[in-house]
Design an enzyme around this catalytic site. Structure first.
Site, PDB file in Angstrom:
ATOM      1  N   ASP A  13       0.821  -1.224   0.000  1.00 17.21           N
ATOM      2  CA  ASP A  13       0.000   0.000   0.000  1.00 17.21           C
ATOM      3  C   ASP A  13       0.849   1.265   0.000  1.00 17.21           C
ATOM      4  OD1 ASP A  13      -2.373  -1.649   0.357  1.00 17.21           O
ATOM      5  OD2 ASP A  13      -1.730  -1.848   2.440  1.00 17.21           O
ATOM      6  N   LYS A  16       2.357   2.208  -5.102  1.00 17.91           N
ATOM      7  CA  LYS A  16       3.075   1.700  -6.273  1.00 17.91           C
ATOM      8  C   LYS A  16       2.351   2.013  -7.572  1.00 17.91           C
ATOM      9  CE  LYS A  16       3.247  -2.463  -4.515  1.00 17.91           C
ATOM     10  NZ  LYS A  16       2.800  -2.155  -3.131  1.00 17.91           N
ATOM     11  N   GLY A  40      -4.176  -4.181  -4.732  1.00 16.14           N
ATOM     12  CA  GLY A  40      -4.947  -3.100  -5.333  1.00 16.14           C
ATOM     13  C   GLY A  40      -4.051  -1.909  -5.596  1.00 16.14           C
ATOM     14  N   HIS A  41      -3.894  -1.545  -6.874  1.00 19.93           N
ATOM     15  CA  HIS A  41      -3.087  -0.381  -7.232  1.00 19.93           C
ATOM     16  C   HIS A  41      -4.007   0.740  -7.691  1.00 19.93           C
ATOM     17  CE1 HIS A  41       0.806  -2.917  -7.990  1.00 19.93           C
ATOM     18  NE2 HIS A  41       0.470  -2.816  -6.724  1.00 19.93           N
ATOM     19  N   GLN A 225       1.911  -6.013  -3.183  1.00 21.22           N
ATOM     20  CA  GLN A 225       2.210  -6.086  -1.750  1.00 21.22           C
ATOM     21  C   GLN A 225       3.543  -5.378  -1.447  1.00 21.22           C
ATOM     22  OE1 GLN A 225       1.200  -9.453  -3.184  1.00 21.22           O
ATOM     23  NE2 GLN A 225      -0.864  -8.818  -2.773  1.00 21.22           N
TER      24      GLN A 225
END
Length: 427
Positions: A13, A16, A40-41, A225
């Site tokens: 988180d 990225k 989740g990006h 991650q």
């Protein structure tokens, strides 16, 4: 930029997605190398906000080729949902997205196993891992046990028989343990349709990527991650099920190590983590709540509130060492704009002894107390700043000290969520 590996240097988180989007302006290919739709990006472009889970973040650059590598585990239904959403918002995916035929697929029995194992842990001793329950761990487990189905199996003519056999095996286990079996008749049509739709995307990406490298194409390897969630180097067992560190870029794509030119570590100006496990600098007070609110610290995949704390230089140094980080891409400095006093963890104290690295023992890490150094806050907005030299003096001093403490130079500094809120220093 030839071949760059981009990793998360904390517990994930770190932002990225935005950094990848910025770096892909001059990149030919973006390659996702591990994890699944448990990641989740988030990318914000002008007034548009996108959240990606499987599709590489380079999809927002019209000329960029995106590859999902062999190290990723793919939920076919989730991927199709994501592709549909992207095309519905005007983005071109066909001809730009390729999926490794060696990537393993996630099926409903993986999700069921994930959920049941998490419940079992909670009932046994009250200690859950804090997984997203997206079936990621069980899918990697099947991969290691050599019982998994890959994308090459999904596009094979006998896929229905292969999936039926795996479902029957799972249901026999369910009957033996008193669990509810899955309904094969309702699952098979959905996954046969998914296989048919995804077939044009499936390719021998290992050959594709190596040919591209040999042809001088530039490549960005996108991790999910963070290093502290790496299955080998993270806070085990409170980790993910794959190698989120830089080494995973080679095993997860088939591109050899000598082709990697540099490693960029994405790191927040403070620290967060989602899920269970030790977190030495966690703030369980109003300051932590203030950081969470200002930084919008809620999981892009699950919506769970993130645990927030001060910057941990011990974690950052450890991450830099493991990954061979050449540059930091530091994010969310603006979240600290209203803090009168800031703290940075420069070391740990455990059982009366000083420590300057992250111990393997989770029990020992849980006993570690942070040794802090205090900094004066700048109390001035930084979001509209476009040059590092124009930052408030105290903000520059804070960033400079973080780089000094971690031994890594600054490449990018983010002072807001949008592309425009990005200061390019050395990248």
């Amino acid at each position: 930029m030839a071949c760059t590996v981009l990793i998360g240097a904390q517990w994930g988180d770190e932002g990225k997605g935005k950094i990848i989007d910025v770096l892909t302006e001059n990149v030919d290919m973006v390659v996702r190398y591990q994890g699944g739709n448990n990641a989740g990006h988030t990318v914000e472009i002008a007034d548009e906000r996108y959240v990606l889970h499987l599709v590489p973040s380079g999809i927002f650059r019209k000329e960029t080729i995106c590859v999902i590598g062999n190290g990723v585990v793919i939920d076919p239904i989730a991927l199709l949902t994501e592709i549909t959403e992207l095309t519905g918002r005007g983005l071109t995916v066909n001809g730009r997205l390729f999926i490794s035929d060696r990537a393993h697929a996630v099926f409903p029995y993986h999700l069921a196993l994930d959920a049941s194992k998490e419940r079992e842990r909670g009932q046994k001793d009250g200690t859950k891992i804090g997984t997203t329950q997206r079936g990621i761990g069980p899918t990697y487990g099947d991969k290691i046990m050599r019982t998994g189905l890959r994308m090459s199996d999904m596009v094979a003519t006998d896929f229905a028989a292969r999936l039926t056999a795996r479902l029957d095996e799972h249901n026999r286990m369910c009957v033996a343990t008193g669990a509810e079996p899955l309904k094969t008749d309702s699952i098979l049509p959905r996954y046969l349709d998914a296989a048919k739709t995804l077939k044009p995307f499936v390719a021998d990406t290992i050959s594709m990527l190596n040919k591209a490298v040999n042809a001088g194409k530039s490549m960005l390897f996108e991790g999910a991650q963070g290093t502290m969630l790496d299955i080998d180097f993270g806070t085990y067992p409170f980790v993910t099920s794959s190698n989120a560190s830089a080494g995973g870029a080679c095993t997860g794509t088939g591109v050899p190590p000598q082709r990697v030119d540099r490693v960029v570590g994405v790191i927040k100006a403070y620290t967060t983590r989602v899920g269970e496990g030790p977190f030495p600098t966690e703030l369980k007070d109003e300051t932590g709540e203030k950081i969470r609110a200002k930084g919008r610290e809620f999981g892009a995949t699950t919506g769970r509130p993130r645990r927030c704390g001060w910057f941990d230089a011990v974690v950052a140094r450890y991450s830099a060492m493991i990954n061979g980080v050449d540059y930091w891409a530091m994010t969310k400095l603006d979240v600290l704009d209203e803090m009168k006093t800031l703290k940075v963890c420069i070391g740990y104290e455990c059982d009366g002894k000083s420590m300057d690295t992250v111990p393997a023992s989770i029990d020992q890490l849980s006993r570690c107390k942070p040794v802090y150094r205090e900094f004066e806050g700048w109390m001035t907005p930084t979001t509209d700043v476009t040059r590092f030299e124009d930052l408030p003096d105290k903000a520059r001093a804070y960033v400079d000290e973080l780089c000094k403490l971690t031994g890594v130079q600054l490449g990018i500094l983010s002072v807001g969520p949008r592309r425009a809120n990005t200061l390019r220093i050395a990248l």
